[in-house]
Design an enzyme around this catalytic site. Structure first.
Site, short mmCIF file in Angstrom:
data_model
loop_
_atom_site.label_atom_id
_atom_site.label_comp_id
_atom_site.label_asym_id
_atom_site.label_seq_id
_atom_site.Cartn_x
_atom_site.Cartn_y
_atom_site.Cartn_z
N ARG A 327 21.06 85.97 50.83
CA ARG A 327 19.65 86.21 50.53
C ARG A 327 19.44 86.39 49.03
O ARG A 327 18.38 86.04 48.50
CB ARG A 327 19.08 87.39 51.33
N GLU A 730 9.38 94.46 53.30
CA GLU A 730 10.27 94.36 52.14
C GLU A 730 9.66 93.77 50.87
O GLU A 730 9.99 94.23 49.77
CB GLU A 730 11.52 93.53 52.51
N1 MTE Z 1 8.92 101.87 55.96
C1 MTE Z 1 9.25 103.12 56.33
N2 MTE Z 1 8.30 104.07 56.31
N3 MTE Z 1 10.52 103.44 56.72
C2 MTE Z 1 11.52 102.50 56.73
O1 MTE Z 1 12.67 102.80 57.08
N4 MTE Z 1 12.14 100.14 56.31
C3 MTE Z 1 11.82 98.92 55.56
C4 MTE Z 1 10.36 98.51 55.80
N5 MTE Z 1 9.48 99.63 55.62
C5 MTE Z 1 11.20 101.16 56.34
C6 MTE Z 1 9.85 100.88 55.98
C7 MTE Z 1 12.68 97.79 55.90
S1 MTE Z 1 14.18 97.67 55.16
C8 MTE Z 1 12.28 96.81 56.76
S2 MTE Z 1 13.24 95.46 57.06
C9 MTE Z 1 10.99 96.89 57.48
O2 MTE Z 1 10.26 98.07 57.16
C10 MTE Z 1 11.27 96.86 58.97
O3 MTE Z 1 10.13 97.01 59.73
P1 MTE Z 1 9.12 95.82 60.06
O4 MTE Z 1 9.92 94.59 60.28
O5 MTE Z 1 8.44 96.29 61.28
O6 MTE Z 1 8.22 95.71 58.87
N1 HPA Z 2 17.58 90.33 56.71
C1 HPA Z 2 17.77 91.57 57.17
N2 HPA Z 2 18.72 91.88 58.02
C2 HPA Z 2 19.53 90.90 58.43
C3 HPA Z 2 19.39 89.59 57.99
C4 HPA Z 2 18.35 89.28 57.08
O1 HPA Z 2 18.17 88.13 56.65
N3 HPA Z 2 20.36 88.86 58.57
C5 HPA Z 2 21.06 89.72 59.32
N4 HPA Z 2 20.57 90.94 59.25
MO1 MOS Z 3 15.47 95.82 56.28
S1 MOS Z 3 16.93 95.80 54.82
O1 MOS Z 3 15.84 94.15 56.65
O2 MOS Z 3 16.31 96.71 57.45
#
Ligand code: MTE
Ligand code: HPA
Ligand code: MOS
Length: 780
Positions: A327, A730
């Site tokens: 990534r 993210e």
């Molecule tokens: N927001 C909060 N409050 N707490 C979290 O742990 N994790 C982040 C983001 N926002 C997180 C957060 C990460 S790393 C990801 S991948 C996404 O939330 C995952 O949730 P979603 O796919 O439902 O957005």
């Molecule tokens: N993003 C986050 N988590 C993951 C991914 C990715 O692309 N691939 C495997 N785990």
């Molecule tokens: Mo988020 S690093 O893809 O849990």
């Protein structure tokens, strides 16, 4: 409540539909302390407590391990080592078989779990751990990535390479060329709720584990393998996490397996919760990177060829390092078109904890390299970096192919940046800042506007699937379950809004329930920002199935064509009469209509060939931009973030309040990564920054003094995602880069902006001060 009130069934809009900015369903419970985390659950009678004994050397053979004093310590019920694991002693997420639950004869980082103590109380287990006598034969350890063999370094996994065109030739032919290196640090997740698991043994082979994990299905498989039982014997339940941020995508495996092994062995419930210091020492973090770049460009600043090497400190095991470094390469372009490019990853083995997923998953590290290149070119040509950024933006009809050969079809970065630039008065403020700096010998201001383009989808195509389960009970209330996990991001709220919208019922009729492997199987981690894209669609699919059955039923019963049956707020119009939703449900039940459905979704359009480095791994891109202004004290290196303006693209927002919260939180976390959060290992491989006393996340007082966050309200996803929304978790993290570049801009002012400060990250006050000194000397 069996019936809706009259007000409800005559309303022309439901409460909590899609697009409504509603607070997190648990917000009030988060602040009052009523939200139940695993450590708040009443402990079942007879619960025991486990604690991990950690290695005290970074690399070595265990020659002798005397645990007799541990066993004899007060309250101790059992001590477990690798030999007590009935099944496989491995929790590697990708089947690399390189991550033991408890180290057997070889330890590979300082802090690696080597045994577990189970005692009547947590304190007893923790104290007993200190009584172990372990003898090691120490082996040479590689702690810092710089210590890796420069020619033939040991890697944890096969690295990816991306190439398009002949980068070497393009760079050599270019009128101008520059090379450089950037170090960018790692990051601890610092979730408020640390790792924890509670395992409750059942009859036969069964075990139920409450785990603070983003990936219940993986924990299920790991526990099953460790116990040597089929997956059907293991159930994982997650109501919520107090933050995950990627740190609970794989790292929960350790705690869940130890709790389950102990629980089955002793036939008593077992809970495990490490101290913050041990949590930070023994679990993986964001990868720090060394980025080498070599670019050729023309006299205007247009990039002609680029060559990147992204070397990452992966730690001792593969974990997700392959996908993370992939990534990073996928994002070495950010919003910029490279006519010719070569990018290679170096996932380095080190004798440190195995690094893992962290918000952005390598993407931010990739982008930080691209932004450094832009900054270098701007200084080389004496231009404003924003001008160089715009010059190199992807086109909308040409100059739009990424280094991984995906055509960017939905580019909106030009509009995002133009709007933000005007809105925050970038140009005027740049002049005001220059005037301020001319009069201010010590405190210098700096400003930077940086963009983001972030690829949405798991790059491993198979993970882009999801399931959901919807039940409508006979009173018309709805039970909603899906494969995603709630970690504070508001996923449950968003998915509930989708279901409420589909049935046209008020959101309080929809009950969000804990994630469990028993209801929705074979789920992916809630990660890659895809939670609402995937689970929202799966839930929509389940709700639609039920709705279609209701339509069929009503059409037949009332003799009305299907297209004359319309779901209105809390009621249904059937031809020329209206019935309450609840009444229709009741009638449907009496007529034996199935009121439960399992939904499913898989992301269309995506494919990826890693060997070739070609494909369409991302369904779409999310965009955004931030402008940050800082002031730097050039005598101390300290800085303040004076103002931040953000314009971010979430497509058509499912819930603008939650999305805005994600943008704000992501930005601040990204800013912390690049400014004050510093991980330091000593030469023995001991993590020196393992508590808030030495590891500094942004405080409330560090937030931007002025913080204007807007969502691009005109945006909608070009792809048919759930209600045309976009992922938000993210991408905004990346906008923290604007703070690093604003600091760099302030530093550069001490040498008249003639020298690129080449500020490494995190730009701690020490590092900023050293950069100031370096520039002062160079400018003399
Ligand atoms: N927001 C909060 N409050 N707490 C979290 O742990 N994790 C982040 C983001 N926002 C997180 C957060 C990460 S790393 C990801 S991948 C996404 O939330 C995952 O949730 P979603 O796919 O439902 O957005
Ligand atoms: N993003 C986050 N988590 C993951 C991914 C990715 O692309 N691939 C495997 N785990
Ligand atoms: Mo988020 S690093 O893809 O849990």
């Amino acid at each position: 409540m069996n019936r809706h009130t009259v007000a409800e069934i005559t309303a022309n809009k439901i409460r909590g539909g899609v697009g409504e900015g509603r607070t997190h369903d648990s917000a009030h419970k988060h602040v009052t302390g009523e939200a139940i985390y695993i450590d708040d659950m009443p402990e079942p009678a007879g619960t025991l407590h486990a604690y991990l004994g950690l290695s005290t050397v970074a690399h070595g053979k265990i020659v002798a391990m005397d645990l007799s004093e541990v066993e004899a310590a007060p309250g101790v019920v059992a001590v477990l080592t690798a030999r007590d694991i009935p099944g496989m002693n491995d929790i590697s997420a990708t089947g690399a078989n390189d991550e033991p639950i408890l180290a057997d004869s070889l330890v590979q980082f300082l802090g690696q779990p080597i045994f577990a103590v189970v005692a009547e109380t947590r304190e007893q287990a923790r104290r007993a751990c200190q009584k172990a006598k372990v003898e090691y034969e120490e082996l040479p350890a590689i702690i810092e990535p710089e210590q890796a063999d420069p020619v033939n370094p040991r890697l944890v996994t096969k690295p990816m390479v991306l190439r398009r065109g002949d980068a070497r030739a393009a760079i050599e032919k270019a009128p101008r060329r520059l090379t450089g290196r950037m170090n960018v640090g790692g990051q601890d997740h610092f979730y408020l709720e640390g790792h924890i698991a509670l395992a409750v043994p059942g009859e036969d082979m069964d075990v139920l584990v409450y785990s603070s994990t983003q990936h219940p299905s993986e924990v299920q498989h790991m526990v099953a393998h460790a116990l040597g039982v089929p997956s059907h014997a293991v159930t994982i339940e997650v109501r919520r996490m107090g933050g995950g941020f990627g740190g609970k995508e794989t790292q929960a495996n350790m705690f869940a397996t130890v709790a389950a092994i102990a629980a089955k062995k002793l036939n008593r419930p077992v809970k495990i919760r490490p101290d913050r210091d041990d949590d930070m020492t023994a679990t993986g973090k964001r990868h720090d990177f060394i980025i080498d770049y070599d670019v050729g460009f023309d006299d205007e600043g247009r990039i002609l060829g680029a060559d990147f090497t992204y070397a990452a400190r992966c730690g001792y095991a593969a974990d997700l390092s392959g996908a993370v470094t992939d990534r990073a390469l996928f994002h070495c372009d950010n919003t910029y078109f490279y006519p010719a490019v070569h990018a290679a990853a170096k996932p380095l083995y080190t004798n440190t904890v195995s690094n893992t997923a962290f918000r952005g998953f390598g993407g931010p590290q990739g982008i930080v390299g691209a932004e450094r290149v832009i900054e270098e070119i701007a200084y080389a040509l004496g231009k404003d970096p924003l001008e160089i950024r715009k010059l190199n933006f992807y086109g909308t009809t040409d100059r739009n192919v990424t280094p991984h050969h995906q055509t960017v079809e939905d580019n909106i970065i030009h509009r995002i940046v133009e709007e933000l630039e005007a809105d925050c008065r970038y140009r005027e403020r740049r002049e005001e800042i220059a005037a301020f700096n001319a009069k201010s010998p010590i405190v210098k201001r700096g400003i930077a506007l940086t963009p983001v383009k972030f690829g949405i989808s798991f790059t491993a195509t198979q993970y882009n699937q999801a399931g959901a389960l919807v039940h409508v009970y006979t009173d018309g209330s709805v039970h909603l379950n899906h494969g995603g996990t709630e970690m504070g991001q508001g996923l449950n709220q968003k998915v509930a809004q989708v279901v409420a919208e589909e049935f046209q019922i008020d959101i309080d009729r929809v009950k969000i329930t804990a994630t469990t492997t028993g209801k929705v199987p074979n789920t992916s981690a809630t990660a890659a920002s895809s939670g609402s894209d995937l689970n929202g669609m799966a839930a929509l699919n389940a709700a639609r199935q039920i709705k279609n059955r209701l339509i069929d039923f009503a059409s037949e019963k009332h003799g009305v064509p299907k297209d004359q049956i319309v779901f209105l707020p809390n009621r249904v119009r059937i031809g020329n009469q209206e019935v309450g939703f609840n009444d229709l449900i009741r009638e449907a039940y009496m007529a034996r209509v199935q009121l439960s459905a399992a939904g499913f979704y898989k992301t269309p359009k995506i494919h990826w060939d890693r060997e070739k480095g070609e494909g369409h791994p991302f369904y779409y891109f999310a965009y955004g931009a931030a402008c940050s202004e800082v002031s730097v004290d050039t005598l101390t290196g300290e800085y303040l973030v004076e103002r931040v303006d953000i314009l971010h693209d979430v497509g058509r927002s499912l819930n603008p309040a939650l999305d805005k919260g994600q943008v704000e939180g992501g930005f601040v976390q990204g800013m912390g990564w690049l400014t004050t959060e510093e991980l330091v290992w000593d030469e023995k491989g001991r993590l020196m920054t393992h508590a808030p006393s030495t590891y500094k996340i942004p405080l409330a007082s560090d937030r931007p003094k002025v913080f204007n966050v807007k969502l691009a309200e005109w945006s909608q996803n070009a792809e048919p995602t759930v209600y045309r929304s976009k992922a938000v978790g993210e991408p905004p993290f990346v906008l923290g880069i604007s703070v690093l570049h604003a600091i760099s801009d302030a530093v550069a002012s001490v040498a008249g902006h003639r020298i690129c400060p080449r500020l490494d990250a995190p730009a701690t006050p020490e590092r900023v001060l050293m950069a100031v000194e370096r520039l002062r000397v160079a400018a003399r």
